[in-house]
Design an enzyme around this catalytic site. Sequence first.
Site, PDB file in Angstrom:
ATOM      1  N   PRO A 194       0.808  -1.231   0.000  1.00  0.00           N
ATOM      2  CA  PRO A 194       0.000   0.000   0.000  1.00  0.00           C
ATOM      3  C   PRO A 194       0.839   1.278   0.000  1.00  0.00           C
ATOM      4  CG  PRO A 194      -0.819  -1.574   1.611  1.00  0.00           C
ATOM      5  CD  PRO A 194       0.503  -2.094   1.132  1.00  0.00           C
ATOM      6  N   GLU A 195       0.586   2.123  -0.984  1.00  0.00           N
ATOM      7  CA  GLU A 195       1.252   3.425  -1.078  1.00  0.00           C
ATOM      8  C   GLU A 195       0.180   4.508  -0.926  1.00  0.00           C
ATOM      9  OE1 GLU A 195       3.850   3.785  -4.483  1.00  0.00           O
ATOM     10  OE2 GLU A 195       4.200   1.632  -4.559  1.00  0.00           O
ATOM     11  N   LYS A 239       1.962   7.265   3.955  1.00  0.00           N
ATOM     12  CA  LYS A 239       1.349   5.940   4.006  1.00  0.00           C
ATOM     13  C   LYS A 239       0.688   5.656   5.348  1.00  0.00           C
ATOM     14  CE  LYS A 239       5.100   4.266   1.053  1.00  0.00           C
ATOM     15  NZ  LYS A 239       6.251   3.354   0.999  1.00  0.00           N
ATOM     16  N   ARG A 293      15.374  -1.893  -4.650  1.00  0.00           N
ATOM     17  CA  ARG A 293      14.036  -2.246  -5.126  1.00  0.00           C
ATOM     18  C   ARG A 293      14.087  -2.562  -6.611  1.00  0.00           C
ATOM     19  NH1 ARG A 293      10.147  -0.360  -1.751  1.00  0.00           N
ATOM     20  NH2 ARG A 293       8.977  -1.985  -2.792  1.00  0.00           N
TER      21      ARG A 293
END
Length: 263
Positions: A2-3, A59, A250
Amino acid sequence: MPELPDVETFKRYLDATSLHQQISGVDVESAYVLKGVSARELAHRLKGRCFESSRRHGKHLFVRADGELWLRLHFGMTGSLQYFKRGEQASKHTRVLFVFASTHCLAFEDQRKFGEVGLVKDVDEFLKKRALGPDALDLSLSLFRQIFEKHRGAVKAILLNQKLIAGIGNIYADEILFRARLHPAIEISRVGDKALTKLFRATHYILRKAIAAKADVNQMPKSWLLPHRGKHGKCPRCGRELKSSRIGGRTAWFCPHCQRRTA
Ligand SMILES: [Zn+2]
């Protein structure tokens, strides 16, 4: 994971379902997600109160239970909210269940348990203590410029750094860079003024559009990277194969043809 757009979607969902109902109990199924509060204290402090309003920063989602008490939710890797009628089967990934005196309850679900549930007295103080940067959607162009002028390194690393800009994660950083046509490994020193303005506009555009699509990939425009990212995915702009590479720990997806290393 979730961003900002996902958490904003959770906020709107919570606002639409769970405000102004008395909380009759809090069931903690997994104390692992509790941070700085015990299951007993959480239930004791919230029981009899109502959630009155909510506030998102990056967030994080904060839900006001009364003047000086906020529930803090962070969704980690797999967190989400589910509002349902009492008696209906809760998900096996429910970690904390807020039971309302009415007929419903609100579940904080989190399969991988990287999420966090806590209580805070003062949201601004909490944000300061965590040294979180301004929310990505609250940024002005001049503040955005200042952040980039003050730092070195890859543009993507700046976008991901929650202490500089709060809310953007791996997926939306890639999407923003794709829209701005910048390579994810591009160095800040190689980004000119015009390109930086473009990056700022892309940041707002992508986040707002993603919120409007309720952060649902199936609702995203086909011209975006998101529906195509992954092995053998093709660039929706030029049709060439997308590439991935490890940048800042990432996996970045990008089009080596459309996204430049200098701008
Ligand atoms: Zn392309």
